[in-house]
Design an enzyme around this catalytic site. Structure first.
Site, PDB file in Angstrom:
ATOM      1  CE  LYS A  76      48.721  30.937  31.298  1.00 57.26           C
ATOM      2  NZ  LYS A  76      47.321  31.376  31.106  1.00 57.26           N
ATOM      3  CE1 TYR A 106      45.823  29.786  36.298  1.00 58.12           C
ATOM      4  CE2 TYR A 106      46.331  27.597  35.459  1.00 58.12           C
ATOM      5  CZ  TYR A 106      46.477  28.964  35.396  1.00 58.12           C
ATOM      6  OH  TYR A 106      47.280  29.532  34.436  1.00 58.12           O
ATOM      7  CG  ASN A 140      46.703  34.025  28.604  1.00 59.24           C
ATOM      8  OD1 ASN A 140      47.330  33.034  28.979  1.00 59.24           O
ATOM      9  ND2 ASN A 140      45.872  34.683  29.389  1.00 59.24           N
ATOM     10  CG  HIS A 177      50.373  32.391  36.004  1.00 63.17           C
ATOM     11  ND1 HIS A 177      49.069  32.683  36.373  1.00 63.17           N
ATOM     12  CD2 HIS A 177      51.111  32.413  37.147  1.00 63.17           C
ATOM     13  CE1 HIS A 177      49.037  32.875  37.687  1.00 63.17           C
ATOM     14  NE2 HIS A 177      50.251  32.708  38.184  1.00 63.17           N
ATOM     15  CD  GLU A 224      50.243  32.328  41.550  1.00 60.14           C
ATOM     16  OE1 GLU A 224      49.049  32.414  41.253  1.00 60.14           O
ATOM     17  OE2 GLU A 224      51.132  32.961  40.934  1.00 60.14           O
TER      18      GLU A 224
HETATM   19  P1  IDP Z   1      45.632  36.177  34.445  1.00 61.13           P
HETATM   20  O1  IDP Z   1      46.342  34.958  33.893  1.00 61.13           O
HETATM   21  O2  IDP Z   1      45.785  37.363  33.526  1.00 61.13           O
HETATM   22  O3  IDP Z   1      45.988  36.474  35.888  1.00 61.13           O
HETATM   23  P2  IDP Z   1      43.115  35.060  35.428  1.00 61.13           P
HETATM   24  O4  IDP Z   1      41.826  35.794  35.477  1.00 61.13           O
HETATM   25  O5  IDP Z   1      43.808  34.742  36.714  1.00 61.13           O
HETATM   26  O6  IDP Z   1      44.073  35.837  34.417  1.00 61.13           O
HETATM   27  O7  IDP Z   1      42.826  33.679  34.661  1.00 61.13           O
HETATM   28  C1  IDP Z   1      43.778  32.638  34.634  1.00 61.13           C
HETATM   29  C2  IDP Z   1      43.862  32.092  33.238  1.00 61.13           C
HETATM   30  O8  IDP Z   1      42.631  31.444  32.915  1.00 61.13           O
HETATM   31  C3  IDP Z   1      44.056  33.135  32.150  1.00 61.13           C
HETATM   32  O9  IDP Z   1      45.415  33.450  31.931  1.00 61.13           O
HETATM   33  C4  IDP Z   1      43.422  32.505  30.951  1.00 61.13           C
HETATM   34  O10 IDP Z   1      44.346  31.674  30.240  1.00 61.13           O
HETATM   35  C5  IDP Z   1      42.341  31.634  31.557  1.00 61.13           C
HETATM   36  N1  IDP Z   1      41.040  32.309  31.474  1.00 61.13           N
HETATM   37  C6  IDP Z   1      40.596  33.322  32.232  1.00 61.13           C
HETATM   38  N2  IDP Z   1      39.346  33.691  31.901  1.00 61.13           N
HETATM   39  C7  IDP Z   1      38.988  32.881  30.887  1.00 61.13           C
HETATM   40  C8  IDP Z   1      37.815  32.773  30.094  1.00 61.13           C
HETATM   41  O11 IDP Z   1      36.844  33.508  30.258  1.00 61.13           O
HETATM   42  N3  IDP Z   1      37.848  31.803  29.129  1.00 61.13           N
HETATM   43  C9  IDP Z   1      38.914  30.990  28.919  1.00 61.13           C
HETATM   44  N4  IDP Z   1      40.038  31.068  29.641  1.00 61.13           N
HETATM   45  C10 IDP Z   1      40.084  31.999  30.610  1.00 61.13           C
END
Ligand code: IDP
Length: 151
Positions: free
Chosen positions: A9, A49, A112, A115, A126
């Site tokens: 990212k 997304y 984080n 992805h 994807e």
């Molecule tokens: P993942 O990336 O671990 O698969 P997902 O649930 O698919 O997690 O969410 C996609 C991305 O959206 C996450 O990597 C994170 O950066 C962001 N995200 C998910 N939940 C939240 C939240 O509650 N607050 C802010 N960002 C979130």
């Protein structure tokens, strides 16, 4: 063999972590069969997304992922989808285990770093969003005979 999509990212690129993150997958024995750098358009980000559309963090997520260059790669290996997810660590970086990419390089859920596709159908979808079939390479690594017990 499985294929899965990874995205380093914008915060991973800006923090100079491209090499270290790619190295982790290489060291594990996984193989890159596609790799490129790009800046995602809002349309591409919204499609990528789409499953999160309507959630409170969706707008911010699309804004953030389109804010700067990302590195996208297709990783191939036996059980690659789950292995990459394990190496990434928990979505909320604050809870990610040390030794994982998020647990070693990140503090918060929205920044984080990485992805990774979460299952076979998602991976196929994807990968096709980011790579044309001819951009994915079929080749064998010399190390494969020392990585897999059964060829
Ligand atoms: P993942 O990336 O671990 O698969 P997902 O649930 O698919 O997690 O969410 C996609 C991305 O959206 C996450 O990597 C994170 O950066 C962001 N995200 C998910 N939940 C939240 C939240 O509650 N607050 C802010 N960002 C979130």
């Amino acid at each position: 063999m499985e294929r899965t999509l990874i995205i380093i990212k914008p915060e991973g690129v800006q923090r100079g972590l491209i090499g270290q993150i790619l190295a982790r997958f290489e060291q594990r024995g996984l193989k890159f069969v596609g790799l490129k750098m790009l800046q995602m358009s809002p349309a591409l980000a919204e499609e990528h997304y789409a499953v999160h559309k309507g959630k409170p963090f969706y707008t911010g997520l699309v804004k953030h992922i389109t804010s700067g260059p990302v590195v996208v790669g297709v990783v191939e290996g036996r059980g690659a989808i789950k292995m990459v997810r394990t190496m990434m660590g928990a979505t909320n970086a604050a809870e990610a285990a040390p030794g994982t990419i998020r647990g070693d390089f990140a503090l918060e859920i929205g920044y984080n770093i990485i992805h990774g596709s979460d299952g076979p159908e998602t991976a196929a979808r994807e990968i096709s969003l980011f790579f044309k079939p001819e951009e994915l390479l079929d080749y064998r690594l010399a190390s494969e005979s020392w990585l897999y017990e059964e060829q």
